[in-house]
Design an enzyme around this catalytic site. Sequence first.
Site, short mmCIF file in Angstrom:
data_model
loop_
_atom_site.label_atom_id
_atom_site.label_comp_id
_atom_site.label_asym_id
_atom_site.label_seq_id
_atom_site.Cartn_x
_atom_site.Cartn_y
_atom_site.Cartn_z
N GLY A 35 0.82 -1.20 0.00
CA GLY A 35 0.00 0.00 0.00
C GLY A 35 0.85 1.24 0.00
O GLY A 35 2.08 1.17 0.06
N PHE B 291 1.33 3.32 2.28
CA PHE B 291 2.07 3.57 3.51
C PHE B 291 2.72 2.32 4.08
O PHE B 291 3.19 2.34 5.20
CB PHE B 291 1.13 4.18 4.56
CG PHE B 291 0.72 5.57 4.21
CD1 PHE B 291 1.63 6.61 4.29
CD2 PHE B 291 -0.57 5.84 3.79
CE1 PHE B 291 1.25 7.90 3.96
CE2 PHE B 291 -0.95 7.12 3.47
CZ PHE B 291 -0.05 8.15 3.55
N GLY B 292 2.74 1.22 3.36
CA GLY B 292 3.37 0.06 3.94
C GLY B 292 3.20 -1.22 3.16
O GLY B 292 2.67 -1.24 2.05
N VAL B 293 3.69 -2.28 3.78
CA VAL B 293 3.65 -3.63 3.21
C VAL B 293 3.04 -4.54 4.27
O VAL B 293 3.26 -4.36 5.47
CB VAL B 293 5.07 -4.13 2.85
CG1 VAL B 293 5.02 -5.54 2.28
CG2 VAL B 293 5.74 -3.18 1.87
N VAL B 294 2.29 -5.53 3.84
CA VAL B 294 1.72 -6.51 4.76
C VAL B 294 2.28 -7.89 4.43
O VAL B 294 2.30 -8.30 3.27
CB VAL B 294 0.18 -6.53 4.69
CG1 VAL B 294 -0.38 -7.64 5.58
CG2 VAL B 294 -0.39 -5.19 5.12
N LYS C 193 1.96 -5.85 9.50
CA LYS C 193 1.87 -4.62 8.70
C LYS C 193 3.08 -3.75 9.02
O LYS C 193 3.29 -3.36 10.17
CB LYS C 193 0.58 -3.87 9.00
CG LYS C 193 0.39 -2.60 8.19
CD LYS C 193 -0.97 -1.97 8.47
CE LYS C 193 -1.18 -0.71 7.66
NZ LYS C 193 -2.52 -0.12 7.91
N ASP D 240 -12.82 4.79 6.80
CA ASP D 240 -12.53 4.08 5.55
C ASP D 240 -13.24 2.73 5.52
O ASP D 240 -12.65 1.69 5.21
CB ASP D 240 -11.03 3.89 5.36
CG ASP D 240 -10.66 3.59 3.89
OD1 ASP D 240 -11.49 3.88 3.00
OD2 ASP D 240 -9.56 3.08 3.65
#
Length: 501
Positions: free
Chosen positions: A42, A44-47, A62, A158
């Site tokens: 995403g 703002f990050g990786v999962v 996350k 969201d």
Amino acid sequence: MASQSKNSGLTNKVTTVVATNAFGADVMSEISYTDAKVVGNGSFGVVFQAKMVPSNEMVAIKKVLQDRRFKNRELQIMRKLRHDNIITLKWFFFSSGEKRDEVYLNLVMEFLPETLYKVERQYARAKQTLPVNFVRLYMYQLLRSMGYLHSLGFCHRDIKPQNMLLDSETGVLKLCDFGSAKQLISGEPNVSYICSRYYRAPELIFGSTDYTTKIDMWSAGCVMSELLLGQLIFPGDSGVDQIVEIVKVMGTPTSEQLHDMNPHYKQFKLPELKPHPWSKVFRIRTPAEAIDLVSKMLIYSPNARVSPLMGCAHPFFDELRQDPHQQLPNGRSLPPLFNFTDYEKTIEPDTMPLLLPRAQGSSTTKEPSAAHRNRNTAGEESPRKTEDSQKPATAALSKSPGPSGKALESPPGFLQHDLGNGDHVAVGTMPMEPLTLEQNHFAAESYAVGEDAEDNLEEDVGDENDYDYDDGGQCNSTYISDDMDEASESDDDDFEEEDEN
């Protein structure tokens, strides 16, 4: 504390880190995991999906870039949340990045294998809609999670199918991704450019900065409508087009409604359109109670929208209360739906008696009044439906083969009572039996949808362009829309200043 990797001698690398417990005192301890694989990327990050050692418990991790000068709001909020229908944060730890002084926050959460969006898309591919009893089961759990969240003053901001994790084995739904969540305080402004477009409340589109948690109720109404229709109810191509799509269905808001949404709104010209009757927005066989519940969530005036727990008390969910001993297709009982904690019982105490299970066979289901059934999306009285007006505005409704090529049939427990208004039709010929959820998502009564339904759902991915994912599930913990990036950065919304001491 930075992560440390230890080679255990196993074929797969075991990573050991010093992590902090999510709940209670900040107790740090070593945890180990293996088989880490990326399941989502995403803005703002990786999962990652990983397996804990030695318990073999599956978790989602996350990983987001962290500025040590600030507290991450998602972490702060998740540490305060404990609810059966909200994803659980177990530990968190910090790790170093490739660049100097680059630090990442890692949130270790429970893992659920699917999302509501993924299941919904499977139906769209088969030109089907989610069976109404799954809509009932999943929406109840969503509203219950929102009731708890809102009672603490937190707004998710969201709500969408991608942020609802599912475990089909247990029937559990859990709300996830609190990257946009915030505690709303009366009198303090918030950015209006928030929430994924298709689920964005009209007051946000009209620029309100003093909105309430009722924006989540609008989003929930959009989700429920989408499940019933098999496609987005308001598929706007842009922020401005989004309000046009809403007006097409709900009519032009009145000056009073505009004031309710944003007292400071500088009016621009909106198309002058009359609202459609809700019964014409949905398919003929859509249960009247389902339409009624949607009509209580999708209202222009925020304060007029139903609260989450009053939504749970709606007659649409009475079938869950009338027989709490129903079973899932694998023979398991339904997930806990009425195990309200002492705290939950204090949120809306007057509503609690309406939420508890009723004795089997009691006639407590309330039929929406004829007057309400004939109201349009603005709440105004509509002319009585004629035979022609009963045709849905969307694609024709029909039984259609499932993926196996066989016609889908409803088990006896899914007989629907005919309310005599054309919205509810009887299915099957067997006597009514205790409701049993279908063998799998494709084994139940499901209605055909238009050829473009899957494309309509796909737009929520392609348009936002906010992530790449492996359909494996928990990647959705990082579904943060690029459509919201600008707002998040300007809001002071994602972080709070770290205390100096």
